[in-house]
Scaffold this active site. Structure first.
Site, PDB file in Angstrom:
ATOM      1  N   GLY A 134       0.900  -1.221   0.084  1.00  0.00           N
ATOM      2  CA  GLY A 134       0.086  -0.235   0.291  1.00  0.00           C
ATOM      3  C   GLY A 134       0.631   1.427   0.240  1.00  0.00           C
TER       4      GLY A 134
ATOM      5  N   LEU B   4     -10.422  -8.289 -12.683  1.00  0.00           N
ATOM      6  CA  LEU B   4     -11.435  -7.472 -12.887  1.00  0.00           C
ATOM      7  C   LEU B   4     -12.561  -8.301 -13.612  1.00  0.00           C
ATOM      8  CD1 LEU B   4     -10.882  -3.869 -11.096  1.00  0.00           C
ATOM      9  CD2 LEU B   4     -11.323  -5.874 -10.342  1.00  0.00           C
TER      10      LEU B   4
ATOM     11  N   ASN C  82      -5.565   2.795 -12.910  1.00  0.00           N
ATOM     12  CA  ASN C  82      -4.491   1.629 -12.276  1.00  0.00           C
ATOM     13  C   ASN C  82      -3.486   2.175 -12.427  1.00  0.00           C
ATOM     14  OD1 ASN C  82      -4.096  -0.354 -10.962  1.00  0.00           O
ATOM     15  ND2 ASN C  82      -3.212  -0.987 -13.262  1.00  0.00           N
TER      16      ASN C  82
ATOM     17  N   HIS D 280       1.073   0.859 -13.007  1.00  0.00           N
ATOM     18  CA  HIS D 280       1.484  -0.026 -13.603  1.00  0.00           C
ATOM     19  C   HIS D 280       3.099   0.584 -14.078  1.00  0.00           C
ATOM     20  CE1 HIS D 280       2.479  -4.106 -15.275  1.00  0.00           C
ATOM     21  NE2 HIS D 280       2.482  -3.150 -16.550  1.00  0.00           N
TER      22      HIS D 280
ATOM     23  N   ASP E 183      -3.999  -3.779 -18.182  1.00  0.00           N
ATOM     24  CA  ASP E 183      -3.024  -3.668 -18.341  1.00  0.00           C
ATOM     25  C   ASP E 183      -2.854  -2.457 -19.473  1.00  0.00           C
ATOM     26  OD1 ASP E 183      -1.839  -3.912 -15.710  1.00  0.00           O
ATOM     27  OD2 ASP E 183      -0.615  -5.273 -16.218  1.00  0.00           O
TER      28      ASP E 183
ATOM     29  N   GLU F  66       6.326   6.475  -9.202  1.00  0.00           N
ATOM     30  CA  GLU F  66       5.068   6.297  -8.837  1.00  0.00           C
ATOM     31  C   GLU F  66       4.178   7.329  -7.614  1.00  0.00           C
ATOM     32  OE1 GLU F  66       3.703   1.953  -8.182  1.00  0.00           O
ATOM     33  OE2 GLU F  66       6.024   1.465  -9.229  1.00  0.00           O
TER      34      GLU F  66
HETATM   35  C1  GRF Z   1       3.453  -0.453  -7.262  1.00  0.00           C
HETATM   36  O1  GRF Z   1       4.423  -1.281  -7.754  1.00  0.00           O
HETATM   37  C2  GRF Z   1       2.264  -0.822  -8.477  1.00  0.00           C
HETATM   38  O2  GRF Z   1       2.722  -0.243  -9.831  1.00  0.00           O
HETATM   39  C3  GRF Z   1       1.932  -2.354  -8.806  1.00  0.00           C
HETATM   40  O3  GRF Z   1       1.946  -2.356  -7.467  1.00  0.00           O
HETATM   41  C4  GRF Z   1       3.022  -2.317  -6.986  1.00  0.00           C
HETATM   42  C5  GRF Z   1       2.085  -1.366  -5.667  1.00  0.00           C
HETATM   43  O4  GRF Z   1       2.515  -1.244  -4.254  1.00  0.00           O
HETATM   44  N1  GRF Z   1       0.552  -2.184  -9.839  1.00  0.00           N
HETATM   45  P1  GRF Z   1       2.592  -0.677  -3.233  1.00  0.00           P
HETATM   46  O5  GRF Z   1       1.033  -1.863  -2.729  1.00  0.00           O
HETATM   47  O6  GRF Z   1       1.833   0.383  -3.760  1.00  0.00           O
HETATM   48  O7  GRF Z   1       3.134  -0.229  -2.793  1.00  0.00           O
END
Ligand code: GRF
Length: 219
Positions: free
Chosen positions: A16, A97, A111, A113, A149, A178
């Site tokens: 998370g 999903l 989402n 990725h 994706d 991210e």
């Molecule tokens: C992240 O690398 C995200 O891009 C992918 O899963 C990972 C989740 O990491 N979908 P977190 O749970 O947000 O730390």
């Protein structure tokens, strides 16, 4: 007068850290989304504790107790309705999903990725990027469509790949980005300023642009 903020849920399965970045960004009263619910398909997801400790309602909907995907999703949908959710962010949510669920949230579900889509869909993106010897890697926030994706891209960030990288080092560098692009993408999308035309996303007349490439030090 404060502008109305989109009631947003985050769906997680584990650590998370993206959820945390979204919750922290949404603390600013001017942020166009309000995080009101965190749902996990795994009762032991680490991220649930952070949500609880930060005053965000959270619940686990354990996919294992349902006969099928759609039954599981219908239970999530009940909670989403109860909390009057308008927008969803998938953040490390590891369940596929169904088209039924995706169609409920068309244009209202993002989402993140860990790759520069359309390259490296699926799992183990960092391992695969290193094995291919790519020099640039990154992450993507996109609207969710039924295909895994895929979907209109809202934001991307690129990072360099160094010779000394391991999947873990590369993952850390990507994750840092991210945490920047996901809140930025949610702010744009939940603010209602984006329109989707085919596979492309526009803010007003202009196609959404990419944040400037910041080359991080070799970590
Ligand atoms: C992240 O690398 C995200 O891009 C992918 O899963 C990972 C989740 O990491 N979908 P977190 O749970 O947000 O730390």
């Amino acid at each position: 007068m404060t502008a109305r903020r989109a009631r947003t849920a985050i769906l997680i399965s584990g650590r998370g850290s993206n959820m945390r970045a979204l919750i922290e960004a949404a603390r600013a009263p001017s942020f166009p989304a309000e995080i009101v619910l965190v749902l996990s398909n795994r009762p032991d997801a680490e991220g649930l504790a952070f949500a609880r400790d930060n005053g965000v309602s959270s619940a686990a909907v354990d996919h294992k107790i349902f006969a099928g995907r759609e039954e599981f999703e219908r239970s999530m949908q009940v909670l989403l309705d109860l909390h009057r959710i308008e927008f969803i962010c998938l953040a490390g949510f590891l369940r596929m999903l169904t088209p039924w669920f995706v169609s409920q949230w068309r244009g209202r579900m993002l989402n993140i990725h860990p790759a520069l889509l359309p390259a490296y869909r699926g799992l183990d993106t960092h391992e695969r990027a290193l094995a291919d010897g790519v020099k640039i890697h990154g992450c993507t926030v996109h609207f969710v469509v039924p295909a895994l994706d895929e979907g209109p891209i809202v934001a991307q960030a690129a990072v360099p790949v160094f010779e000394s990288d391991t999947p873990e080092r590369l993952a850390r560098r990507v994750l840092e980005q991210e945490h920047i692009i996901y809140p930025a993408a949610l702010a744009r999308a939940a603010g209602g300023r984006l329109t989707i035309k085919g596979n492309r996303v526009f803010a007003g007349e202009a196609e959404v642009d990419c944040p400037p490439l910041r080359v991080p030090p070799e970590i």
